[in-house]
Design a protein around this motif. Structure first.
Motif, PDB file in Angstrom:
ATOM      1  N   ILE A  48       0.843  -1.192   0.000  1.00  0.00           N
ATOM      2  CA  ILE A  48       0.000   0.000   0.000  1.00  0.00           C
ATOM      3  C   ILE A  48       0.887   1.254   0.000  1.00  0.00           C
ATOM      4  N   LEU A  49       0.340   2.322  -0.555  1.00  0.00           N
ATOM      5  CA  LEU A  49       1.023   3.611  -0.551  1.00  0.00           C
ATOM      6  C   LEU A  49       0.342   4.490   0.492  1.00  0.00           C
ATOM      7  N   VAL A  50       1.139   4.996   1.441  1.00  0.00           N
ATOM      8  CA  VAL A  50       0.616   5.882   2.479  1.00  0.00           C
ATOM      9  C   VAL A  50       1.208   7.260   2.232  1.00  0.00           C
ATOM     10  N   THR A  51       0.389   8.316   2.304  1.00  0.00           N
ATOM     11  CA  THR A  51       0.955   9.675   2.250  1.00  0.00           C
ATOM     12  C   THR A  51       0.882  10.278   3.646  1.00  0.00           C
ATOM     13  N   GLY A  52       1.890  11.075   3.986  1.00  0.00           N
ATOM     14  CA  GLY A  52       1.889  11.734   5.309  1.00  0.00           C
ATOM     15  C   GLY A  52       2.160  10.770   6.446  1.00  0.00           C
ATOM     16  N   GLY A  53       2.870   9.694   6.154  1.00  0.00           N
ATOM     17  CA  GLY A  53       3.116   8.651   7.156  1.00  0.00           C
ATOM     18  C   GLY A  53       4.211   8.973   8.156  1.00  0.00           C
ATOM     19  N   ALA A  54       4.750  10.196   8.116  1.00  0.00           N
ATOM     20  CA  ALA A  54       5.717  10.598   9.157  1.00  0.00           C
ATOM     21  C   ALA A  54       5.079  11.588  10.129  1.00  0.00           C
ATOM     22  N   GLY A  55       3.793  11.885   9.925  1.00  0.00           N
ATOM     23  CA  GLY A  55       3.086  12.788  10.840  1.00  0.00           C
ATOM     24  C   GLY A  55       2.457  12.005  11.982  1.00  0.00           C
ATOM     25  N   PHE A  56       1.631  12.671  12.749  1.00  0.00           N
ATOM     26  CA  PHE A  56       1.053  12.061  13.948  1.00  0.00           C
ATOM     27  C   PHE A  56       0.229  10.804  13.623  1.00  0.00           C
ATOM     28  N   GLU A 100       2.194  -6.836   4.867  1.00  0.00           N
ATOM     29  CA  GLU A 100       2.093  -6.156   3.579  1.00  0.00           C
ATOM     30  C   GLU A 100       2.905  -4.854   3.625  1.00  0.00           C
ATOM     31  N   PRO A 101       3.875  -4.701   2.723  1.00  0.00           N
ATOM     32  CA  PRO A 101       4.769  -3.537   2.795  1.00  0.00           C
ATOM     33  C   PRO A 101       4.045  -2.206   2.562  1.00  0.00           C
ATOM     34  N   VAL A 102       4.684  -1.143   3.056  1.00  0.00           N
ATOM     35  CA  VAL A 102       4.149   0.208   2.958  1.00  0.00           C
ATOM     36  C   VAL A 102       5.188   1.098   2.270  1.00  0.00           C
ATOM     37  N   VAL A 103       4.761   1.801   1.222  1.00  0.00           N
ATOM     38  CA  VAL A 103       5.576   2.888   0.682  1.00  0.00           C
ATOM     39  C   VAL A 103       5.029   4.158   1.312  1.00  0.00           C
ATOM     40  N   ASN A 104       5.894   4.903   1.966  1.00  0.00           N
ATOM     41  CA  ASN A 104       5.468   6.042   2.771  1.00  0.00           C
ATOM     42  C   ASN A 104       6.001   7.330   2.136  1.00  0.00           C
TER      43      ASN A 104
END
Ligand code: NAD
Ligand code: TYD
Length: 352
Positions: free
Chosen positions: A2-10, A25-29
Motif C-alpha cells: 500500500i502507498l501511504v501519504t503523510g506517514g511521518a506525521g502524527f 504487507e509492505p508500505v511505501v510512505n
C-alpha cells in the motif's frame, strides 16, 4: 503493497506502525517532512524492509506517477495535509496547496494507474481519503452529532481546504468510477502528537512550568478518539468499506476543553507531582481563536453497523496511556522544541 501519504506525521506514523504490527504487507510512505513530519516517529522500523520511506511532495505529479508505476500499490491511504487550524489562520496558502492541489494530484495519478489495471485489479483498488469532522461546521449545544449526511459548513481555512478535498474525492468516484472511500474522524490524541495541538501542548507546558493557554472560556467541545482506534477504523474501511461511501469515525467522547486540561493536570499531579503545587495553577485563559467552532460530535453508528468497528479505548484508558507515553518520551518532545517550534509559539501566543 500500500502507498501511504503523510506517514511521518502524527496519525500517519501511528497508522504505519499499527499496519506493520498486524500485517506483513509492505508500505511505501510518501512524506515531504514538513515541520510536522518526523522520522523519529518511525525509528522502530529502521532496517525493516516492509517500510519504504520516500521524501517528497504529494503535489509532485511526476514523483507520484513514478511511485505508482514502480510499486503497483493495491491501495493508497491519504493522510498528508496541513492539519493545524491556528496555522491555517496565520497562513492559509499552504493549506490550499497541500490539502486541495495535493489531493487533486493524487487523485489524477491514482486514476491513471487504476485505468491501466486489469478488471480484477481495478475492482480491488482503493483510494482511501482521511478527513475530519471539522468539515461539517459547528454544532449547537443540543444538536444531534454529525452523521454522514450532515451538510458541509466548514468555518476555518483548514476545514474549508479539507472540505474541498472531500468534494474532489467524491467527484472522482462519481465521474470516473475511481473506487474511493472517505473517513471523517473526530479529534485524535495519543503518542507522537505534535506539541502544537491541545493535549500534547498542555502536557509539554505543564512539565516545563509554563502557562496552560485555554482559548476563550474553555467551554468548546471536541469529541476525542485514541489514535490507534482511528487506525483500526481505517483498516476496517480499507478491508470492508464500499467504494463511494463515507464513514464517520469517533469515540463518543465529547469533552469541553477545560475539562481536558483539568484531567491532564490531575494525571500529571498523580504521575509526576510538582513540589510547587498542582499543575492546574498554570491554567491561563487567553484570547479566543478567531471563528472558533463551539462543538464537534460524531455519530459513529454507520461504521459500527456496516463494518463492525468499535473503539477499543475509553477516554479514561487512552488519556492515561497518552500522559504516560509523554512522560517516558520526553526526549522526543525535546527534539521538536527547536527554533522552528519556538518561532510558532511566539507567533501564535504573543498577541493573546
Ligand atoms: P500532521 O500535521 O501531524 O501530519 C501531516 C503529515 O503530512 C506530516 O508528516 C507532513 O510532513 C506531511 N505533509 C504535509 N504536506 C505534505 C505534502 N505537500 N506532501 C507530502 N507530505 C506532506 O497531521 P495529522 O494530525 O497526523 O493528520 C493526518 C490526517 O488526518 C490529515 O489529513 C488530517 O486532516 C486528518 N485528521 C486529523 C485529525 C487530528 O485530530 N489530528 C482528526 C481527523 C482527521
Ligand atoms: P487543536 O488541538 O488545535 O485541534 P482542533 O482545533 O483541530 O480541534 O485544539 C483543540 C481545542 O483546544 C480547540 O477548541 C482549540 C483549543 N485550544 C486551546 O484552548 N488552547 C491551545 O493552546 C490550543 C492549541 C487549542
Amino acid at each position: 503493497m500500500i502507498l501511504v501519504t503523510g506517514g511521518a506525521g502524527f496519525i500517519g506514523a501511528n497508522f504505519v506502525l499499527d499496519w506493520l504490527s498486524v500485517s506483513d504487507e509492505p508500505v511505501v510512505n510518501l512524506d515531504a517532512l514538513t515541520y510536522a513530519g518526523n522520522l523519529e516517529n518511525l525509528a522502530s522500523l529502521k532496517g525493516d524492509p516492509r517500510h519504504i520511506f520516500v521524501q517528497g511532495d504529494i503535489c509532485d505529479r511526476e514523483l507520484v506517477d513514478r511511485l505508482f508505476a514502480e510499486h503497483q500499490p493495491r491501495a493508497i491511504v491519504h493522510f498528508a495535509a496541513e492539519s493545524h487550524v491556528d496555522r491555517s489562520i496565520h497562513g492559509p496558502g499552504d493549506f490550499v496547496r497541500t490539502n486541495v492541489n495535493g489531493t487533486f494530484t493524487l487523485l489524477e495519478a491514482a486514476r491513471g494507474h487504476w485505468m491501466s489495471l486489469e478488471e480484477a485489479g481495478k475492482a480491488a483498488f482503493r483510494f482511501h481519503h482521511v478527513s475530519t469532522d471539522e468539515v461539517y461546521g459547528s454544532l449547537g449545544p443540543n444538536a444531534p452529532a454529525f452523521s454522514e449526511t450532515k451538510t458541509y459548513e466548514p468555518n476555518s481555512p483548514y476545514s474549508a481546504s479539507k472540505a474541498a478535498s472531500d468534494h474532489l474525492v467524491r467527484a472522482w468516484h462519481h465521474t470516473y468510477g475511481l473506487p474511493v472511500t472517505t473517513s471523517n474522524c473526530s479529534n485524535n490524541y495519543g503518542p507522537y502528537h505534535f506539541p502544537e495541538k491541545l493535549i500534547p501542548l498542555m502536557i509539554a507546558n505543564a512539565l516545563a512550568g509554563k502557562p496552560l493557554p485555554v482559548y476563550g472560556d474553555g467551554q468548546q467541545i471536541r469529541d476525542w478518539l485514541y489514535v490507534t482506534d482511528h487506525c483500526s477504523a481505517i483498516r476496517a474501511v480499507l478491508a470492508k468499506g464500499t467504494p463511494g461511501e463515507v464513514y464517520n469515525v469517533g469515540g463518543w467522547n465529547e469533552k469541553p476543553n477545560i475539562e481536558i486540561v483539568h484531567t491532564l493536570c490531575a494525571l500529571l499531579d498523580e504521575l509526576k507531582p510538582d513540589p510547587a503545587g498542582s499543575y492546574s495553577r498554570l491554567i491561563t485563559y487567553v484570547t479566543d481563536r478567531p471563528g472558533h467552532d463551539r462543538r464537534y460530535a460524531i455519530d459513529a453508528r454507520k461504521i459500527e453497523r456496516e463494518l463492525g468497528w468499535r473503539p477499543a479505548e475509553t477516554f479514561e484508558t487512552g488519556i492515561r496511556k497518552t500522559v504516560a507515553w509523554y512522560l517516558v518520551n520526553q526526549a522526543w518532545v525535546g527534539h521538536i522544541l527547536s527554533g522552528a517550534y519556538r518561532e510558532w509559539v511566539d507567533t501564535n501566543y504573543a498577541g493573546r
